[in-house]
Write a protein that holds these residues in place. Structure first.
Motif, short mmCIF file in Angstrom:
data_model
loop_
_atom_site.label_atom_id
_atom_site.label_comp_id
_atom_site.label_asym_id
_atom_site.label_seq_id
_atom_site.Cartn_x
_atom_site.Cartn_y
_atom_site.Cartn_z
N PHE A 216 -54.98 44.60 -4.97
CA PHE A 216 -55.68 43.42 -4.45
C PHE A 216 -56.13 42.97 -3.40
O PHE A 216 -54.79 42.69 -1.97
N ARG A 217 -56.76 42.24 -3.55
CA ARG A 217 -58.04 41.89 -1.98
C ARG A 217 -56.67 40.74 -1.41
O ARG A 217 -57.43 39.57 -2.09
N ALA A 218 -57.26 40.53 -0.04
CA ALA A 218 -56.97 39.33 0.77
C ALA A 218 -58.37 39.15 0.56
O ALA A 218 -57.86 37.02 1.14
N GLY A 224 -59.99 39.61 -9.02
CA GLY A 224 -58.80 40.98 -9.29
C GLY A 224 -58.89 41.60 -8.75
O GLY A 224 -58.82 42.42 -7.19
N ALA A 225 -58.17 43.01 -9.27
CA ALA A 225 -57.96 43.74 -9.39
C ALA A 225 -58.89 44.81 -8.28
O ALA A 225 -59.56 45.29 -9.82
#
Length: 345
Positions: A216-218, A224-225
């Motif tokens: 998961f990206r900040a 989403g994933a």
């Protein structure tokens, strides 16, 4: 085709299987039988390469070849050198060369229930047994009325266990996920469930390595994933060592295990799949034709590193097995590991 007793040399329940092995700078296709291997060329296959063979596999042809004898060395009567070599004398690499890799996620009932329990909101004070029961009902409903969840892998991530798994230095959260992998035979598009098994050439083993803190990206939480960057580093899909013909394998009910440094981490049975092999093939082929040699990963059971609170480290050794398909041994090394011998690098 029928199965045989497992071979102590290979862990195979099949009288023969396919593998790819290193021959100097080249990689060759080979036929494995009785702890021995012999190279296969186009005349042996009746096809120009492995994927062309898998499009219309003649396993009986290879079965006859396997039955011709697996002795090594020169024949005493003719002086002809046998094509068979001890399997222990060759270096195996990944047995397949797929053009597409389709991966199923969240597909083991027990694994998903464990995740629901582990990630329950702090305000949910119900007893764990009640949460598991409720999650089980949700999984049964999903299996009955839902659809498999898929994402795409890159063929460049495939490696054999002949090379170490390099753990990228950008993270210390690399995890394992052992899986049964379907090898597609005949090409198919929008395949029905009833037709699905006609499109299976065989099975192999994959370990779907995942970098947990890259899922998961900040900077884009709502997207989403991010499976591209969390799963597709070089070597992040150890595959093989064998491709076992479909006629020797009953995919529903296989034991799947992974040991880390000799300690059992994953131990499950493929009967716990929410969506079985025919359902996965049918659903995966709705969007894009499945091609000969493609891989369809069926999902990983409970017991990955995130569950145990123990991620992969430099020097770890993973031994992953799927019943009747053999065992892969993957050795982990840190990227840019410093020289510990002293002196110049």
């Amino acid at each position: 085709m029928t199965t045989t007793a497992p071979s102590p040399e290979t862990g195979l329940d099949a009288p023969f299987a396919l593998a790819r092995f290193r021959d100097g700078a080249a990689v060759r296709l080979g036929l494995v039988a009785g702890g021995r291997i012999r190279p296969l060329d186009g005349a042996d296959l009746g096809a120009p390469d492995l994927n062309a063979f898998l499009a219309d596999p003649d396993w009986d042809r290879l079965g006859r070849l396997a039955a011709t004898g697996t002795g090594t060395g020169a024949d005493a009567a003719t002086g002809t050198e046998s094509p068979w070599r001890p399997l222990s004398e060759v270096t195996l690499t990944a047995p397949v060369q797929p053009r597409q890799i389709v991966q199923a996620g969240a597909n083991y009932r027990t694994h998903v229930i464990d995740l629901v329990v582990a990630h329950r909101p702090v305000e949910d004070t119900r007893p764990e047994a009640e949460i598991r029961e409720d999650a089980g009902r949700m999984m049964d409903e999903r299996a009955a009325t839902g659809e498999p969840y898929f994402f795409i892998g890159l063929p460049g991530a495939i490696a054999g266990d002949d090379v170490p798994l390099v753990l990228p230095s950008y993270s210390e959260q690399h995890d394992w996920e052992l899986e049964l992998a379907v090898v597609i035979g005949k090409e198919g598009f929008r395949i029905t469930r009833d037709e699905a098994m006609d499109h299976v050439a065989g099975y192999t083993i994959c370990n779907d390595i995942t970098t947990r803190d890259r899922v998961f990206r900040a900077d884009s939480k709502g997207i989403g994933a991010d499976w591209y960057r969390s799963k597709n580093a070089p070597g992040f899909l150890p595959t093989g060592p064998f491709l076992v013909p479909a006629g020797f394998v009953e995919p529903h009910g296989l034991t799947i295990t992974l040991d880390l440094n000799g300690e059992r981490m994953q131990d499950a049975v493929t009967s716990d799949l929410l969506f079985d092999v025919p359902a996965l093939i049918s659903a995966a082929s709705l969007n894009m034709p499945l091609l000969p040699g493609d891989l369809l990963l069926t999902g990983s059971p409970a017991g990955n590193g995130a569950h145990w609170g123990r991620l992969l480290r430099d020097g770890d050794v993973m031994q992953g097995s799927v019943q009747g398909l053999g065992t892969q041994v993957v050795r982990c090394v840190a990227e840019n590991r410093p020289n510990t011998q002293g002196g110049d690098s």
